[in-house]
Design a protein around this motif. Structure first.
Motif, PDB file in Angstrom:
ATOM      1  N   SER A 190       0.976  -1.221   0.093  1.00 24.60           N
ATOM      2  CA  SER A 190      -0.068  -0.009  -0.046  1.00 24.60           C
ATOM      3  C   SER A 190       1.003   1.177   0.106  1.00 24.60           C
ATOM      4  CB  SER A 190      -0.868  -0.053   1.326  1.00 24.60           C
ATOM      5  OG  SER A 190      -1.717   1.277   1.170  1.00 24.60           O
ATOM      6  N   ASN A 214      -1.575   0.400  -7.547  1.00 26.65           N
ATOM      7  CA  ASN A 214      -1.389   0.005  -6.068  1.00 26.65           C
ATOM      8  C   ASN A 214      -0.878   1.573  -5.315  1.00 26.65           C
ATOM      9  OD1 ASN A 214      -2.228  -2.431  -5.828  1.00 26.65           O
ATOM     10  ND2 ASN A 214       0.076  -3.087  -6.323  1.00 26.65           N
ATOM     11  N   ARG A 237      -5.600   0.537  -3.315  1.00 27.87           N
ATOM     12  CA  ARG A 237      -5.590  -0.454  -2.010  1.00 27.87           C
ATOM     13  C   ARG A 237      -5.960  -0.013  -0.772  1.00 27.87           C
ATOM     14  NH1 ARG A 237      -3.713  -5.497  -1.292  1.00 27.87           N
ATOM     15  NH2 ARG A 237      -2.998  -5.632  -3.477  1.00 27.87           N
ATOM     16  N   SER A 239      -5.527  -0.608   2.853  1.00 25.35           N
ATOM     17  CA  SER A 239      -4.899  -1.364   3.875  1.00 25.35           C
ATOM     18  C   SER A 239      -5.130  -1.140   5.305  1.00 25.35           C
ATOM     19  CB  SER A 239      -3.354  -1.548   3.789  1.00 25.35           C
ATOM     20  OG  SER A 239      -2.889  -0.241   4.075  1.00 25.35           O
ATOM     21  N   SER A 265      -8.949  -2.801  -4.043  1.00 25.82           N
ATOM     22  CA  SER A 265      -8.729  -3.780  -3.091  1.00 25.82           C
ATOM     23  C   SER A 265      -9.159  -3.115  -1.724  1.00 25.82           C
ATOM     24  CB  SER A 265      -7.319  -4.330  -3.106  1.00 25.82           C
ATOM     25  OG  SER A 265      -7.197  -5.063  -4.431  1.00 25.82           O
ATOM     26  N   ASP A 267      -9.858  -4.909   1.440  1.00 21.23           N
ATOM     27  CA  ASP A 267      -8.952  -5.618   2.484  1.00 21.23           C
ATOM     28  C   ASP A 267      -9.890  -5.521   3.958  1.00 21.23           C
ATOM     29  OD1 ASP A 267      -6.718  -5.951   0.996  1.00 21.23           O
ATOM     30  OD2 ASP A 267      -5.428  -4.392   1.980  1.00 21.23           O
TER      31      ASP A 267
END
Length: 423
Positions: A190, A214, A237, A239, A265, A267
């Motif tokens: 991340s 990313n 992302r 995180s 993403s 998570d």
């Protein structure tokens, strides 16, 4: 030979036979296209090439001096065979590098490099001498730690691939001065990028950036997006390090009018991510990974508003309800591929009118799904239905759809069923 294919059937990764590879290496040597270093170099060798693939570690740390300084491309699959420090012998299989005059001397010999690729992981400090290679267009490295501020000295750099092995990384603020960057790929970490700032009344930005992979959710602000107006592919992302106040704000990407491919993403956060995004109308491909805590009605109401959306992938996305009911007004006009992976979906009510241009339907680990809507067989563009580790009832419904279409003379539609227990 095709190794991997995209969901639309295009080749994603290809390979060649060993014999063909050897033939290519011989041809590369004969035509002086590239020299492959497969044996330790010796001072007696004087390869007169501009492209090098180093696949064998140097037995003599000064053997690199036999390489011509006019080299343009260098791919390092192996590097300097330096003595390993006693306290690092716990990692005998990993390449260890030291930041010393030998490293500096190696890179400082090749001031004309356009392409530099270092595949082994770099454990020491980032060699600042690399940032002096003014002519670099392409840089790919693996290493621990942040990118130094001096990376901005590479004014001609167009591609930066940086595989960081830490959980997260912070990009230098001066990266906004690299106006020629077109492609940034930052591995699986991340990665935080600070907001662009104004220095000496000059607005910094990356107007030529087309792909950015990313970037962490915390750094996605209106200021950042306004400095990358020509972005076409983006991966975000979220995180565990994301500050809580960022999770509750709206992320408006409508200013990215050229964005075609987007991946998120999440998570496994407890918050609902879908309602926190404003997607641009230009999107063609959208992937949501681990974006849980949504209801299926949100999928319909959010994504039917994207007129150009051709691919929608929901991977490991667990919803709060188990019924996806589509009305006559819920029409995915341009959708050609729909992938559902690990959804807790039991009942799916839809008709062929909801997906008029669908070509491929891919269902993975849909253990609770009772059946595929029978009306899907009437989608005239549908070419395949793929089921991976799905329920037996959904498999039976797919076979029934295929059989019904065959009885009607439609031999285009194919059903593929894969089970890990029997494959």
């Amino acid at each position: 030979m095709a190794r991997k294919k995209r969901f639309n059937g295009e080749v994603k990764v290809c390979g060649i036979h060993d014999l063909l590879r050897e033939f290519c290496l011989i041809e590369a040597e004969m035509t002086k296209f590239m020299h492959v270093v497969r044996t330790p170099l010796s001072p007696a060798q004087k390869p007169n090439f501009r492209r090098f693939s180093i696949q064998k570690a140097f037995s003599d740390v000064y053997a690199y001096k036999v390489l011509p300084p006019v080299a343009r491309s260098m791919y390092c699959f192996s590097f300097l065979d330096l003595p390993i420090e006693p306290h690092i012998k716990l990692l005998p299989r990993l390449p260890i590098y030291r930041h010393d005059p030998i490293i500096h001397g190696f890179f400082s010999c090749f001031n004309h490099l356009r392409v530099l690729v270092i595949f082994p992981t770099w454990f020491g400090p980032f060699p600042l001498v690399i940032t002096k290679l003014f002519h670099l267009r392409y840089l790919q490295v693996r290493y621990f730690g942040n990118i130094p501020e001096s990376i901005s000295e590479l004014h001609n750099l167009q591609t930066l691939i940086y595989d960081c092995h830490s959980s997260h990384m912070t990009l230098p603020g001066k990266i906004w001065m690299m106006k020629n960057l077109r492609y940034i790929h930052l591995g699986k970490a991340s990665n935080y990028i600070p907001n662009p700032r104004i220095d000496n009344n000059l607005v910094t930005g990356m107007p030529n950036l087309e792909e950015f992979f990313n970037i962490c959710y915390s750094s996605c602000t209106n200021e950042v997006f306004s400095r990358i107006p020509n972005l076409e592919r983006l991966s975000i992302r979220a995180s565990s390090i994301v500050r809580e106040n960022f999770l509750y704000r709206l992320l408006d990407m409508s200013s990215l009018r050229k964005l075609e491919v987007f991946k998120l993403s999440w998570d496994n956060y407890s918050e609902k991510p879908i309602k926190r995004f404003v997607f641009p109308a230009s999107l063609r491909k959208l992937t949501l990974d681990c974006c849980s805590h949504f209801i299926w009605e949100e999928i319909s109401s959010t994504f039917i508003m994207l007129p150009n959306l051709e691919e929608l992938k929901l991977k490991d996305c667990e919803s709060e309800d188990d019924v996806w009911r589509l009305s006559d007004k819920d029409i995915f006009k341009s959708l050609k591929l729909l992938l559902l992976s690990y959804p807790n979906l039991k009942c799916w009510e839809a008709s062929s009118d909801n997906f008029p241009n669908l070509k491929r339907l891919v269902l993975k680990n849909c253990q609770d799904l009772q059946e595929i809507p029978t009306d899907f067989g009437e989608i005239c563009t549908l070419e395949s239905i793929e089921l991976h580790d799905c329920s037996t009832t959904s498999e039976d419904s797919a076979r029934n759809i295929e059989q019904e279409q065959e009885d009607m003379g439609n031999n285009i539609l194919k059903v593929y069923i894969h089970n890990s227990d029997t494959d």
